[in-house]
Design an enzyme around this catalytic site. Structure first.
Site, PDB file in Angstrom:
ATOM      1  N   GLU A 172      -8.629  -4.885  -5.854  1.00  0.00           N
ATOM      2  CA  GLU A 172      -7.459  -4.042  -5.627  1.00  0.00           C
ATOM      3  C   GLU A 172      -6.350  -4.596  -6.522  1.00  0.00           C
ATOM      4  O   GLU A 172      -6.330  -5.791  -6.866  1.00  0.00           O
ATOM      5  CB  GLU A 172      -7.053  -4.088  -4.144  1.00  0.00           C
TER       6      GLU A 172
ATOM      7  N   HIS B 284      -3.499 -13.595   0.643  1.00  0.00           N
ATOM      8  CA  HIS B 284      -2.111 -13.329   1.044  1.00  0.00           C
ATOM      9  C   HIS B 284      -1.708 -14.345   2.116  1.00  0.00           C
ATOM     10  O   HIS B 284      -2.491 -14.609   3.043  1.00  0.00           O
ATOM     11  CB  HIS B 284      -1.943 -11.939   1.661  1.00  0.00           C
TER      12      HIS B 284
ATOM     13  N   HIS C   7       0.850  -1.197   0.000  1.00  0.00           N
ATOM     14  CA  HIS C   7       0.000   0.000   0.000  1.00  0.00           C
ATOM     15  C   HIS C   7       0.887   1.251   0.000  1.00  0.00           C
ATOM     16  O   HIS C   7       0.772   2.100   0.883  1.00  0.00           O
ATOM     17  CB  HIS C   7      -0.921   0.044   1.239  1.00  0.00           C
TER      18      HIS C   7
HETATM   19 FE1  FEO Z   1      -7.188  -5.388  -0.682  1.00  0.00          FE
HETATM   20 FE2  FEO Z   1      -4.842  -7.682  -0.964  1.00  0.00          FE
HETATM   21  O1  FEO Z   1      -5.880  -6.300  -1.572  1.00  0.00           O
END
Ligand code: FEO
Length: 395
Positions: free
Chosen positions: A81, A225, A23
């Site tokens: 995203e 993730h 991010h």
């Molecule tokens: Fe909100 Fe891993 O993207």
């Protein structure tokens, strides 16, 4: 290389060993991360999510080695995203007509990012997609952590694909929680929650309870993730129920910045006062300018109370403390007490400024704070110890 999960499901994602910031500079990833993509092969073939754009061609060429792309019947985009949708354009160049299953918000976000008129199929909670023996059931999960987010559940293997939910920035050779250090894994899962999911805790609490109420059997949770929760997926679900409900431990975190050590001396004496008053309470002290901001925020998330100190600098506060308070404001911690402290030479606004920002960030002020001039002597340090003891009594 694809990795085997079950006879029907393979991991086809990307482990990002190099990642140190996520991010932008908002999240430190000491253990790297992964962008998990999953391939389900039944009578029909479905691909769940893709990877971040820098790895798009690598992803598509490895996917081709696993399955002829034209055999992919459905692309499921749980969340869009760019760390999950970034490879879509590269993939869709090869299979432009393949339907993309996503929420209505997901379609809008994909269109806004990539400006392509692909074959979108909007889904809602409860919709299902037959793959043959098994089927996928979609569960919208808005604001966990984007408006487009959804989970999906695979029958038969009983896998919940939860995208960012239950994720961790944790690169590993292994796919599974059973093969990694459990303490490190849970610490990363908590850091992920504290720094990414926490603002959406009311939604997380409702969604986890809703999924529990659906009674869907879940033998594995596959996030987007980090590693897969296989050993006992209920553990991370229970952890989310605790974290989402104004979580706190018997811990006080003291964060400060210092120019010439006076505010540091205050921080340490305040910590002594807390320990003397409340020996069972753990106290952690961090220099905001030297320690990792996301690690500090994670400890603040764990804490029942925080103390924040800064010297007065040009009628204001230190940039490191200001940045941390700005991030804390966004994370919306709940039911935590706080107080400010700091040294000053002549004007001395820092305690007032920090107190206002703590309140603005949702903390309950336990006192008006403590401001001391110049270098604290023995009497001043005793004042700090008494301030720490009073703070501990207020908890
Ligand atoms: Fe909100 Fe891993 O993207």
């Amino acid at each position: 290389m694809a990795k085997h999960i079950t006879d029907k499901v393979s991991w086809v994602g990307k482990v990002d060993w190099e990642l140190t910031r996520f991010h932008g500079d908002e999240f430190s990833t000491h253990h790297g991360s992964s962008y998990n993509s999953y391939l389900i092969r039944d009578s029909k073939t479905a691909l769940i999510d893709t990877v971040w754009k820098p790895y798009d061609s690598e992803f598509v060429s490895r996917l081709k080695r696993e399955v002829p792309l034209e055999q992919i019947d459905f692309i499921i985009m749980n969340h869009n995203e760019v760390d999950h949708s970034g490879a879509l354009p590269e993939l869709m160049r090869e299979i432009p007509d393949t339907p993309i299953y996503c929420t209505a918000k997901g379609e809008a976000i994909i269109r806004a990012h990539y400006h392509q008129d692909w074959n979108f199929v909007r889904v809602k909670s409860g919709d299902s997609l037959s793959l043959g023996e098994s089927s996928l059931t979609f569960i919208e999960a808005p604001m966990l952590h984007w408006p487009d987010t959804m989970f999906c559940h695979l029958s038969g293997d009983n896998i919940l694909f939860s995208n960012d939910g239950f994720g961790q920035h944790f690169a590993s050779e292994s796919l599974f929680d059973t093969d990694v250090n459990r303490c490190e894994l849970m610490a990363e899962a908590m850091k992920y929650y504290a720094n990414i999911i926490c603002p959406f805790s009311p939604m997380a609490l409702r969604k986890v309870k809703e999924i529990n109420a659906l009674g869907l059997p879940v033998s594995m949770i596959c996030p987007s993730h980090g590693v897969i929760w296989r050993q006992n997926p209920g553990d991370i679900i229970q952890a989310y129920l605790r974290w989402a409900d104004a979580y706190q431990e018997d811990l006080v975190t003291i964060v400060y910045d210092t120019m010439w050590q006076s505010t540091r001396l205050m921080a340490e004496a305040i910590a002594d006062g807390i320990r003397e008053q409340s020996p069972a309470t753990a106290v952690l002290i961090y220099n905001a300018a030297k320690e990792d901001k996301n690690d500090i925020l994670t400890q603040m998330f764990r804490s029942r109370a925080v103390l924040v100190g800064s010297p007065t600098i040009n009628n204001g506060i230190s940039y490191a403390v200001a940045g941390l308070l700005e991030m804390a404001h966004g994370l919306k911690f709940k039911k935590k007490k706080a107080a400010a402290f700091g040294s000053f030479g002549w004007s001395g606004e820092s305690v007032k400024i920090i107190s206002e920002r703590l309140q603005h960030a949702g903390f309950e002020l336990a006192s008006d704070g403590l401001r001391l001039p110049w270098v604290p002597d023995d009497d001043a340090l005793q004042q700090c110890r008494l301030f720490g003891a009073e703070f501990a009594k207020s908890l």
